[in-house]
Design an enzyme around this catalytic site. Structure first.
Site, PDB file in Angstrom:
ATOM      1  N   GLU A 127       0.646  -1.186  -0.150  1.00 41.98           N
ATOM      2  CA  GLU A 127       0.132   0.294  -0.015  1.00 41.98           C
ATOM      3  C   GLU A 127       1.034   1.366   0.463  1.00 41.98           C
ATOM      4  O   GLU A 127       0.831   2.493   0.471  1.00 41.98           O
ATOM      5  CB  GLU A 127      -0.910  -0.076   1.304  1.00 41.98           C
ATOM      6  CG  GLU A 127      -1.647  -1.242   1.296  1.00 41.98           C
ATOM      7  CD  GLU A 127      -2.959  -1.794   2.334  1.00 41.98           C
ATOM      8  OE1 GLU A 127      -2.652  -0.159   3.242  1.00 41.98           O
ATOM      9  OE2 GLU A 127      -3.371  -2.215   2.227  1.00 41.98           O
ATOM     10  N   ASN A 169       2.165  -5.651  -3.273  1.00 49.44           N
ATOM     11  CA  ASN A 169       1.022  -5.774  -3.115  1.00 49.44           C
ATOM     12  C   ASN A 169      -0.245  -4.448  -2.877  1.00 49.44           C
ATOM     13  O   ASN A 169       0.362  -3.442  -1.524  1.00 49.44           O
ATOM     14  CB  ASN A 169       0.714  -6.444  -1.690  1.00 49.44           C
ATOM     15  CG  ASN A 169      -0.833  -6.866  -1.559  1.00 49.44           C
ATOM     16  OD1 ASN A 169      -1.492  -8.004  -2.249  1.00 49.44           O
ATOM     17  ND2 ASN A 169      -1.206  -6.961  -0.342  1.00 49.44           N
ATOM     18  N   HIS A 205     -10.502  -5.736  -2.229  1.00 47.82           N
ATOM     19  CA  HIS A 205     -11.160  -5.829  -0.682  1.00 47.82           C
ATOM     20  C   HIS A 205     -12.699  -5.190  -1.580  1.00 47.82           C
ATOM     21  O   HIS A 205     -12.352  -3.693  -2.313  1.00 47.82           O
ATOM     22  CB  HIS A 205     -11.058  -4.922   0.345  1.00 47.82           C
ATOM     23  CG  HIS A 205      -9.603  -5.837   0.903  1.00 47.82           C
ATOM     24  ND1 HIS A 205      -9.975  -6.994   1.832  1.00 47.82           N
ATOM     25  CD2 HIS A 205      -8.718  -5.025   0.982  1.00 47.82           C
ATOM     26  CE1 HIS A 205      -9.242  -6.890   2.534  1.00 47.82           C
ATOM     27  NE2 HIS A 205      -8.034  -6.520   1.811  1.00 47.82           N
ATOM     28  N   GLU A 232      -6.058 -10.584  -0.841  1.00 49.47           N
ATOM     29  CA  GLU A 232      -6.826 -10.251   0.163  1.00 49.47           C
ATOM     30  C   GLU A 232      -8.455  -9.997  -0.208  1.00 49.47           C
ATOM     31  O   GLU A 232      -9.501  -9.560   0.350  1.00 49.47           O
ATOM     32  CB  GLU A 232      -6.314  -8.931   1.006  1.00 49.47           C
ATOM     33  CG  GLU A 232      -5.238  -8.597   1.348  1.00 49.47           C
ATOM     34  CD  GLU A 232      -4.840  -7.388   2.026  1.00 49.47           C
ATOM     35  OE1 GLU A 232      -5.761  -6.774   2.412  1.00 49.47           O
ATOM     36  OE2 GLU A 232      -3.312  -7.560   1.825  1.00 49.47           O
ATOM     37  N   ASP A 234     -12.858 -10.263  -0.766  1.00 43.36           N
ATOM     38  CA  ASP A 234     -13.857  -9.899   0.155  1.00 43.36           C
ATOM     39  C   ASP A 234     -14.526  -9.317  -0.658  1.00 43.36           C
ATOM     40  O   ASP A 234     -13.687  -8.685  -0.993  1.00 43.36           O
ATOM     41  CB  ASP A 234     -13.167 -10.042   1.424  1.00 43.36           C
ATOM     42  CG  ASP A 234     -12.847  -8.557   1.879  1.00 43.36           C
ATOM     43  OD1 ASP A 234     -12.981  -7.711   1.111  1.00 43.36           O
ATOM     44  OD2 ASP A 234     -12.238  -8.593   3.574  1.00 43.36           O
TER      45      ASP A 234
HETATM   46  O1  G3I Z   1      -3.005  -7.094  18.787  1.00 39.49           O
HETATM   47  C1  G3I Z   1      -3.577  -5.989  19.533  1.00 39.49           C
HETATM   48  C2  G3I Z   1      -4.703  -6.429  20.750  1.00 39.49           C
HETATM   49  O2  G3I Z   1      -3.226  -6.058  21.521  1.00 39.49           O
HETATM   50  C3  G3I Z   1      -5.446  -5.095  21.180  1.00 39.49           C
HETATM   51  O3  G3I Z   1      -6.671  -5.286  22.561  1.00 39.49           O
HETATM   52  C4  G3I Z   1      -6.678  -4.865  20.788  1.00 39.49           C
HETATM   53  C5  G3I Z   1      -7.601  -3.754  20.951  1.00 39.49           C
HETATM   54  O4  G3I Z   1      -7.714  -3.114  19.362  1.00 39.49           O
HETATM   55  O5  G3I Z   1      -5.901  -4.525  19.187  1.00 39.49           O
HETATM   56  C6  G3I Z   1      -5.088  -5.406  18.644  1.00 39.49           C
HETATM   57  O6  G3I Z   1      -4.476  -5.513  17.354  1.00 39.49           O
HETATM   58  C7  G3I Z   1      -5.514  -5.359  16.059  1.00 39.49           C
HETATM   59  C8  G3I Z   1      -5.251  -6.133  15.374  1.00 39.49           C
HETATM   60  O7  G3I Z   1      -6.378  -6.122  13.872  1.00 39.49           O
HETATM   61  C9  G3I Z   1      -5.149  -7.541  16.293  1.00 39.49           C
HETATM   62  O8  G3I Z   1      -6.968  -8.067  15.967  1.00 39.49           O
HETATM   63  C10 G3I Z   1      -5.462  -4.117  15.904  1.00 39.49           C
HETATM   64  O9  G3I Z   1      -6.404  -2.429  15.940  1.00 39.49           O
HETATM   65  C11 G3I Z   1      -6.632  -3.711  14.320  1.00 39.49           C
HETATM   66  O10 G3I Z   1      -6.179  -2.256  13.467  1.00 39.49           O
HETATM   67  C12 G3I Z   1      -5.807  -4.461  13.458  1.00 39.49           C
HETATM   68  O11 G3I Z   1      -6.855  -4.383  12.354  1.00 39.49           O
HETATM   69  C13 G3I Z   1      -6.573  -5.336  11.511  1.00 39.49           C
HETATM   70  C14 G3I Z   1      -5.712  -4.174   9.643  1.00 39.49           C
HETATM   71  O12 G3I Z   1      -5.036  -5.377   9.062  1.00 39.49           O
HETATM   72  C15 G3I Z   1      -4.457  -2.991  10.830  1.00 39.49           C
HETATM   73  O13 G3I Z   1      -4.406  -2.034   9.679  1.00 39.49           O
HETATM   74  C16 G3I Z   1      -7.042  -6.232  10.619  1.00 39.49           C
HETATM   75  O14 G3I Z   1      -7.229  -7.198  11.530  1.00 39.49           O
HETATM   76  C17 G3I Z   1      -6.503  -7.431   9.438  1.00 39.49           C
HETATM   77  O15 G3I Z   1      -7.167  -7.452   9.014  1.00 39.49           O
HETATM   78  C18 G3I Z   1      -6.206  -5.724   8.005  1.00 39.49           C
HETATM   79  O16 G3I Z   1      -5.396  -6.301   7.485  1.00 39.49           O
HETATM   80  C19 G3I Z   1      -5.260  -5.167   6.181  1.00 39.49           C
HETATM   81  C20 G3I Z   1      -4.107  -5.621   4.720  1.00 39.49           C
HETATM   82  O17 G3I Z   1      -2.992  -5.934   6.629  1.00 39.49           O
HETATM   83  C21 G3I Z   1      -3.971  -4.934   4.288  1.00 39.49           C
HETATM   84  N1  G3I Z   1      -4.710  -4.832   3.527  1.00 39.49           N
HETATM   85  C22 G3I Z   1      -6.026  -4.065   4.405  1.00 39.49           C
HETATM   86  C23 G3I Z   1      -6.184  -5.089   5.420  1.00 39.49           C
HETATM   87  C24 G3I Z   1      -7.669  -5.123   5.522  1.00 39.49           C
HETATM   88  O18 G3I Z   1      -7.549  -3.804   6.267  1.00 39.49           O
END
Ligand code: G3I
Length: 301
Positions: A127, A169, A205, A232, A234
């Site tokens: 990105e 990507n 997405h 990715e 969906d």
């Molecule tokens: O690990 C912490 C945890 O310790 C905490 O308690 C909790 C509370 O919010 O947050 C946890 O981290 C979260 C993490 O996912 C794991 O669950 C983050 O807040 C959250 O922002 C994070 O979101 C991820 C996101 O990327 C981050 O930008 C999503 O799961 C994940 O599906 C998403 O994936 C991205 C790809 O990497 C790149 N392309 C887009 C895609 C969708 O956004």
């Protein structure tokens, strides 16, 4: 084939899923993962904030766990992502200039070296292009270290793990548009100058419609001499979710260098898109119409 992975394999492709490693101990989840998918990518566990929470102190626990599961179950692993403007550890967010550049390249080298020989394809850079009509790079702390940060990352990744395919990507690249053309021009430049790049990931997405030139866009990248993957996938729920899933699958199969498809999660309730119910299995693990559309597309012809 009667499963996604078997049907894809008959067409010389893989079929993958993004995995939250914490769910590998949930049998309802792992049963579907192991039955249907032969490629995995860590949804979060191989990102910079997860793997280098303090500068120079690496944590590979989640990534190693996913690699073990993959190796025990005959799955290949996609690495995601070595450098990205999001999910940087706090210490890196506050850095700039040559200190950040050196830290970023060291990160690439250390992580790619740790997983050397275990990763089929790495998302080396994720990105890095701006949304909208500029076709330009996205502003970020990494970009402000100099426009050559992306090629420096690819060169470091190649040196650390010569056997891994190295990918760029991005999202909103689902047709021929300013953003995808900016990336296209970068890949063409890299190929002409010998910067090591092997593949381009199209996150996909998707909303309630699919760009009419989705396949043509994949093909123009393939024609540059790189593999392409749907990384990715969906799709928002709507009357045409299954249709869009089928169309994406057919587009990949129509492009000989489109080597595989990954959905960003397994069941609807595993998805970052929440109420969009964007995946192939419902929250009880049942196959949805979208699943059947993908399987039928893989089995056609
Ligand atoms: O690990 C912490 C945890 O310790 C905490 O308690 C909790 C509370 O919010 O947050 C946890 O981290 C979260 C993490 O996912 C794991 O669950 C983050 O807040 C959250 O922002 C994070 O979101 C991820 C996101 O990327 C981050 O930008 C999503 O799961 C994940 O599906 C998403 O994936 C991205 C790809 O990497 C790149 N392309 C887009 C895609 C969708 O956004």
């Amino acid at each position: 084939g009667t499963t996604l992975k078997a049907a894809a394999a008959e067409k010389g492709r893989y079929f993958g899923a993004a995995v939250a490693t914490g769910k590998l101990s949930t049998s309802a989840y792992t049963t579907i993962l192991n039955r249907e998918f032969n490629s995995v990518v860590a949804e979060n566990e191989m990102k910079w904030d997860a793997t280098e929470p303090q500068q120079g102190q690496f944590n590979y626990g989640g990534g190693d766990r996913l690699v073990s599961h993959a190796q025990a179950n005959g799955m290949s692993v996609r690495g995601h992502a070595l450098l990205w403007y999001q999910q940087q550890p706090g210490w890196a967010q506050g850095m700039s200039g040559s200190a950040l550049r050196n830290a970023a390249i060291n990160h690439v080298t250390q992580v790619a070296t740790h997983f050397r020989g275990k990763i089929h394809s790495w998302d080396v850079v994720n990105e890095a292009f701006a949304d909208g009509g500029s076709g330009a790079r996205r502003d970020s702390n990494l970009q402000r270290t100099g426009n050559d940060w992306i090629e420096a990352a690819f060169r470091a990744a190649r040196a650390a793990d010569p056997g891994a395919k190295l990918c760029y990507n991005d999202y909103n690249t689902d047709g021929i548009n300013a953003k995808s053309t900016g990336i296209y021009n970068m890949v063409r430049d890299f190929k002409s100058r010998g910067v090591p790049i092997d593949c381009v990931g199209f996150q996909s997405h998707l909303g309630t419609s699919l760009a009419g030139d989705y396949q043509a866009n994949l093909q123009r990248f393939a024609d540059l001499g790189v593999d392409v993957q749907i990384t990715e996938l969906d799709v928002m729920t709507g009357g045409n979710q299954a249709t869009i899933y089928g169309s994406v699958t057919r587009a990949c199969l129509a492009v000989s260098r489109c080597t595989g498809i990954t959905t960003w999660g397994v069941r609807d309730c595993d998805s970052w898109r929440g109420s969009d119910n964007a995946l192939l299995f419902d929250c009880n693990g049942n196959k949805k119409a979208a699943y059947t559309a993908v399987l039928d597309a893989l089995n056609a012809g």
